[in-house]
Enzyme design. Sequence first.
Site, PDB file in Angstrom:
ATOM      1  N   ALA A  50       0.835  -1.199   0.000  1.00 12.99           N
ATOM      2  CA  ALA A  50       0.000   0.000   0.000  1.00 12.99           C
ATOM      3  C   ALA A  50       0.875   1.257   0.000  1.00 12.99           C
ATOM      4  CB  ALA A  50      -0.909  -0.004   1.224  1.00 12.99           C
ATOM      5  N   ASP A  53       2.447   1.621  -3.397  1.00 19.29           N
ATOM      6  CA  ASP A  53       1.510   2.135  -4.391  1.00 19.29           C
ATOM      7  C   ASP A  53       1.279   3.635  -4.231  1.00 19.29           C
ATOM      8  OD1 ASP A  53      -0.604  -0.851  -4.553  1.00 19.29           O
ATOM      9  OD2 ASP A  53       1.314  -0.335  -5.461  1.00 19.29           O
ATOM     10  N   GLU A 131      46.445 -19.506 -30.197  1.00 16.87           N
ATOM     11  CA  GLU A 131      46.301 -18.145 -29.667  1.00 16.87           C
ATOM     12  C   GLU A 131      45.936 -18.246 -28.195  1.00 16.87           C
ATOM     13  OE1 GLU A 131      43.074 -16.417 -31.907  1.00 16.87           O
ATOM     14  OE2 GLU A 131      43.796 -17.243 -33.798  1.00 16.87           O
ATOM     15  N   LYS A 133      43.862 -17.807 -24.979  1.00 14.74           N
ATOM     16  CA  LYS A 133      42.425 -17.545 -24.814  1.00 14.74           C
ATOM     17  C   LYS A 133      42.280 -16.452 -23.771  1.00 14.74           C
ATOM     18  CE  LYS A 133      38.002 -19.887 -24.307  1.00 14.74           C
ATOM     19  NZ  LYS A 133      37.335 -19.059 -23.303  1.00 14.74           N
ATOM     20  N   ASP A 135      40.758 -13.932 -21.255  1.00 15.63           N
ATOM     21  CA  ASP A 135      39.588 -14.053 -20.389  1.00 15.63           C
ATOM     22  C   ASP A 135      38.926 -12.690 -20.208  1.00 15.63           C
ATOM     23  OD1 ASP A 135      37.729 -15.249 -18.854  1.00 15.63           O
ATOM     24  OD2 ASP A 135      39.036 -15.644 -17.141  1.00 15.63           O
ATOM     25  N   ARG A 154      28.450 -10.299 -27.564  1.00 17.11           N
ATOM     26  CA  ARG A 154      28.056 -11.577 -28.152  1.00 17.11           C
ATOM     27  C   ARG A 154      26.599 -11.933 -27.839  1.00 17.11           C
ATOM     28  NH1 ARG A 154      31.021 -17.274 -26.785  1.00 17.11           N
ATOM     29  NH2 ARG A 154      29.941 -17.068 -24.803  1.00 17.11           N
ATOM     30  N   GLU A 189      38.509  -9.651 -28.167  1.00 18.51           N
ATOM     31  CA  GLU A 189      38.205  -9.693 -26.741  1.00 18.51           C
ATOM     32  C   GLU A 189      38.527  -8.362 -26.079  1.00 18.51           C
ATOM     33  OE1 GLU A 189      37.030 -12.634 -26.179  1.00 18.51           O
ATOM     34  OE2 GLU A 189      37.052 -13.021 -24.016  1.00 18.51           O
ATOM     35  N   TYR A 241      40.914 -11.248 -33.000  1.00 18.91           N
ATOM     36  CA  TYR A 241      41.273 -12.617 -33.369  1.00 18.91           C
ATOM     37  C   TYR A 241      40.292 -13.291 -34.325  1.00 18.91           C
ATOM     38  CZ  TYR A 241      38.123 -13.390 -29.391  1.00 18.91           C
ATOM     39  OH  TYR A 241      37.064 -13.352 -28.537  1.00 18.91           O
ATOM     40  N   LYS A 305      43.149 -23.163 -33.892  1.00 16.86           N
ATOM     41  CA  LYS A 305      42.255 -23.041 -35.047  1.00 16.86           C
ATOM     42  C   LYS A 305      42.946 -23.616 -36.273  1.00 16.86           C
ATOM     43  CE  LYS A 305      40.390 -18.798 -33.104  1.00 16.86           C
ATOM     44  NZ  LYS A 305      40.443 -17.325 -33.105  1.00 16.86           N
ATOM     45  N   LYS A 329      41.731 -25.685 -22.193  1.00 17.24           N
ATOM     46  CA  LYS A 329      41.606 -24.908 -20.958  1.00 17.24           C
ATOM     47  C   LYS A 329      42.699 -25.277 -19.949  1.00 17.24           C
ATOM     48  CE  LYS A 329      37.580 -22.658 -21.516  1.00 17.24           C
ATOM     49  NZ  LYS A 329      36.398 -22.816 -20.712  1.00 17.24           N
ATOM     50  N   CYS A 434       9.926 -36.325  -2.983  1.00 14.89           N
ATOM     51  CA  CYS A 434      10.204 -34.992  -3.511  1.00 14.89           C
ATOM     52  C   CYS A 434       9.998 -33.963  -2.407  1.00 14.89           C
ATOM     53  CB  CYS A 434       9.282 -34.696  -4.682  1.00 14.89           C
ATOM     54  SG  CYS A 434       9.376 -32.988  -5.238  1.00 14.89           S
ATOM     55  N   CYS A 437       6.844 -31.616  -3.395  1.00 14.09           N
ATOM     56  CA  CYS A 437       5.448 -32.046  -3.498  1.00 14.09           C
ATOM     57  C   CYS A 437       5.176 -33.330  -2.732  1.00 14.09           C
ATOM     58  CB  CYS A 437       5.036 -32.219  -4.965  1.00 14.09           C
ATOM     59  SG  CYS A 437       5.738 -33.667  -5.754  1.00 14.09           S
ATOM     60  N   CYS A 452      11.246 -37.058  -9.116  1.00 11.69           N
ATOM     61  CA  CYS A 452       9.927 -36.903  -8.522  1.00 11.69           C
ATOM     62  C   CYS A 452       8.892 -37.457  -9.494  1.00 11.69           C
ATOM     63  CB  CYS A 452       9.683 -35.422  -8.269  1.00 11.69           C
ATOM     64  SG  CYS A 452       7.957 -34.994  -8.081  1.00 11.69           S
ATOM     65  N   CYS A 458       3.452 -31.496  -9.180  1.00  7.87           N
ATOM     66  CA  CYS A 458       4.661 -31.000  -8.516  1.00  7.87           C
ATOM     67  C   CYS A 458       4.888 -29.523  -8.863  1.00  7.87           C
ATOM     68  CB  CYS A 458       5.873 -31.817  -8.942  1.00  7.87           C
ATOM     69  SG  CYS A 458       7.373 -31.277  -8.113  1.00  7.87           S
TER      70      CYS A 458
HETATM   71  P1  AMP Z   1      33.574 -20.000 -24.330  1.00 11.12           P
HETATM   72  O1  AMP Z   1      32.787 -18.752 -23.983  1.00 11.12           O
HETATM   73  O2  AMP Z   1      34.227 -20.657 -23.174  1.00 11.12           O
HETATM   74  O3  AMP Z   1      32.820 -20.913 -25.233  1.00 11.12           O
HETATM   75  O4  AMP Z   1      34.801 -19.511 -25.191  1.00 11.12           O
HETATM   76  C1  AMP Z   1      34.587 -18.777 -26.336  1.00 11.12           C
HETATM   77  C2  AMP Z   1      35.039 -17.384 -26.083  1.00 11.12           C
HETATM   78  O5  AMP Z   1      36.440 -17.321 -25.905  1.00 11.12           O
HETATM   79  C3  AMP Z   1      34.799 -16.493 -27.255  1.00 11.12           C
HETATM   80  O6  AMP Z   1      33.479 -16.037 -27.311  1.00 11.12           O
HETATM   81  C4  AMP Z   1      35.750 -15.380 -26.973  1.00 11.12           C
HETATM   82  O7  AMP Z   1      35.128 -14.417 -26.147  1.00 11.12           O
HETATM   83  C5  AMP Z   1      36.853 -16.004 -26.137  1.00 11.12           C
HETATM   84  N1  AMP Z   1      38.189 -15.961 -26.726  1.00 11.12           N
HETATM   85  C6  AMP Z   1      39.280 -15.471 -26.111  1.00 11.12           C
HETATM   86  N2  AMP Z   1      40.357 -15.570 -26.894  1.00 11.12           N
HETATM   87  C7  AMP Z   1      39.966 -16.109 -28.063  1.00 11.12           C
HETATM   88  C8  AMP Z   1      40.627 -16.449 -29.284  1.00 11.12           C
HETATM   89  N3  AMP Z   1      41.929 -16.247 -29.450  1.00 11.12           N
HETATM   90  N4  AMP Z   1      39.887 -16.979 -30.264  1.00 11.12           N
HETATM   91  C9  AMP Z   1      38.565 -17.201 -30.102  1.00 11.12           C
HETATM   92  N5  AMP Z   1      37.884 -16.903 -28.985  1.00 11.12           N
HETATM   93  C10 AMP Z   1      38.569 -16.369 -27.957  1.00 11.12           C
HETATM   94 ZN    ZN Z   2       7.768 -33.044  -6.830  1.00 14.63          ZN
END
Ligand code: AMP
Ligand code: ZN
Length: 759
Positions: A50, A53, A131, A133, A135, A154, A189, A241, A305, A329, A434, A437, A452, A458
């Site tokens: 209330a 509102d 290359e 990867k 982060d 993306r 990236e 890249y 690649k 990885k 469960c 439920c 379940c 459920c």
């Molecule tokens: P994932 O999100 O774990 O599937 O990894 C794919 C992502 O890795 C891509 O969308 C990119 O953002 C990232 N990435 C970083 N470095 C590279 C690279 N050298 N080539 C392609 N993707 C890369």
């Molecule tokens: Zn259930």
Amino acid sequence: MGQQVAGAEQVDVDELTEEQARQELARLAAILNRANRAYYQLDAPEITDAEYDALKLRNAAIEARFPHLKRPDSPSDVVGAAPAEGFAKVTHQVRMYSLANAFSSEDIREFDDSIRRFLGLGDTVVDYTAEPKIDGLSLSLRYEAGRLVQAATRGDGEVGENVTANAMTIGEIPHRLEGAPALLEVRGEVYMSHADFAALNEAQAARGEKTFANPRNAAAGSLRQLDVEVTRSRPLKFFAYAWGAVSEPLGRTQMEVLERFREMGFPVNPLTVLCRGPDEMIAHYARIEAQRAMLGYDIDGVVYKVNDLGLQHRLGYRSTSPRWAIAHKFPAETAWTRLEKIDIQVGRTGALSPVARLTPVTVGGVVVSNATLHNEDYIAGRDASGNPIRGGRDIREGDWVKVYRAGDVIPKIADVDLSRRPEWAVPYAFPTRCPECGSEAIREEGDSVRRCTGGVICPAQAVEKLKHFVSRPAFDIEGLGARQVEQFYLLSWVREPADIFTLAGRDRAGAKALLTLDEVLARISRGSEETARARLAAALGMEAFDHDEAARRFAARSTTPLSRQPGWGEKSAANLFAAIDERRRIPLARLIFALGIRHVGEAASNLLALHYGTWEAFEAAITAAQARTGPEWEELLSIDGVGQVMASSLVTAFAQEHERASIDRLVAMLEVEAAQPPDTSGSPIAGKTIVFTGTLERMTRAEAKVRAEALGAKVSGSVSAKTDLVVAGPGAGSKAKKARELGVEIIDEDAWLKLIEGT
Ligand code: AMP
Ligand code: ZN
């Protein structure tokens, strides 16, 4: 800042001066936005409905009198507390893919093998780029006539967010290119260095603002800012890249393209090298791993690649990742912590999933307080076949456990330290009912998961099904996220997907609830009455459950328009109803996926949609296949990618009375778009059914199949009257014979290659 005006809050709207109005709007925005957050993010309302509102009405009245004073953060425009609202959407002209993962040297050898197998290369050595990867987060930059015209995140790969203004502030991203094709999308990236990250966090802390958990979060949070000036103040960097749409080829190999990027002025990672075959890849990985800590920015692996772009083209894509690349990885990060409690969550298909509630611990820069425990066997210390895992050590509440996480995946538990097990700890008794439920939860023969058996009764399954239904790859209804679905379900405004499409009508009529409070209570309290009451109390903004008060609020909520409910406004409610309306037209594949049938994922839904074309054909075929024998059943199984298990699950769903009725109610609300076969204008084999038999010498079966499907053909494993074309290599036997008997056209591999040449 205007000066403080005493007592503005007591003044009638009609009598406010402009300065008082400004102050009042600021005060109301602070209260209401805070209330929204409390309501949506913390599930802990601070003011009554209330009061809420009344304040919201006052805010609207002031805005009506002084439209020019309306604040950018006006509570009238707020839906829940999602901060990402505000970026326009961008549909990528060329999809942005993610990458398949590898975790070991064997995975890399298998990757190389699969590529050579697919291409039929035998022992030929394939060259790969390696290359780092990075982060961070990926960004697609669109240049037209050499000018940067758009930048997009993306998103889900198909649709991202328009962050052009933000990207323009990143010094390493050129605004103009020399010697670039007329159209060029450069992808790469956005990231933040360790030094910049540390400095940023220090500055944030000094100002009393929130700090970031890791450089990736800091980069993402800095780029996705509605206020561009904030992005400008953040030290973001970029490595190029990859590419999307281009008006002319950029080179013949990955390396050549990277070199062109460098010439155009993009930063390209200097640790990129060419590797000949898996031995060199594995050796390079070890070198990069050794340097990892000294790089000054985060990387989480190495991406390989296929260097030759012609081969990349032939290899093509799976649904979300290229076949020609893989991410190797680094090993997961780990930490030890205390397992406080094991909770059971009930999923869409009734699966009981154990979740470990942990004493929060930092693992690789991220605070982790929950981890998955997979299933009953995993907790007990054995695998699916009953063999011991972790040396047979079970996991108990109170134990010290080793948590690990790799990339973005849900944290897991790797081990348990028996020497620190408390004396009171007892083996975990996995529930056989469960918790939501109260129905019996059973394990079917060969299934590691206990489920379940409540089905439609459920509530947990119903809510999870709804969440799945509105999720991105399914109906993707903006404004209807997990939190809203839970609320709407509790208030009985939406019980099943079909109800979503009648909600607007009930809202207008002032009768949103489909059940009474007592009916809702009966429905959700089978597992535990106490939990049910607590949930309803929270949904209704009550501290403790009181039946009469709850009934009053429940009824008031049902009659009050959504636009005047906590957390909603005129605009957000209108937006939601518009978003729902927009989805009345839905592509067949999305609809099939949205039904949430066990084993039927996104890729399978696409296959089914492409195969059957229309909802009518699909529905008729699945219904007719119920006998699990006969032509429709055979046809279902003949679809490449559909096995016995999936087929059974599909026909079962359509045979169950309740589920079927619910599907029918839904489809009656929709206009289902027939499946769009891939753009095959000019394809000589679009819509045809092709069978490959015998040995192909210039292309493997796998590649032939992928090519045929990309050109809009269906590939089948067996010849029938529906077959249009048989491609027969040497050694073709019974299938070619059958084709001759049926009068189906048969061609050899050369004719096949000619047929698809230039496509
Ligand atoms: P994932 O999100 O774990 O599937 O990894 C794919 C992502 O890795 C891509 O969308 C990119 O953002 C990232 N990435 C970083 N470095 C590279 C690279 N050298 N080539 C392609 N993707 C890369
Ligand atoms: Zn259930």
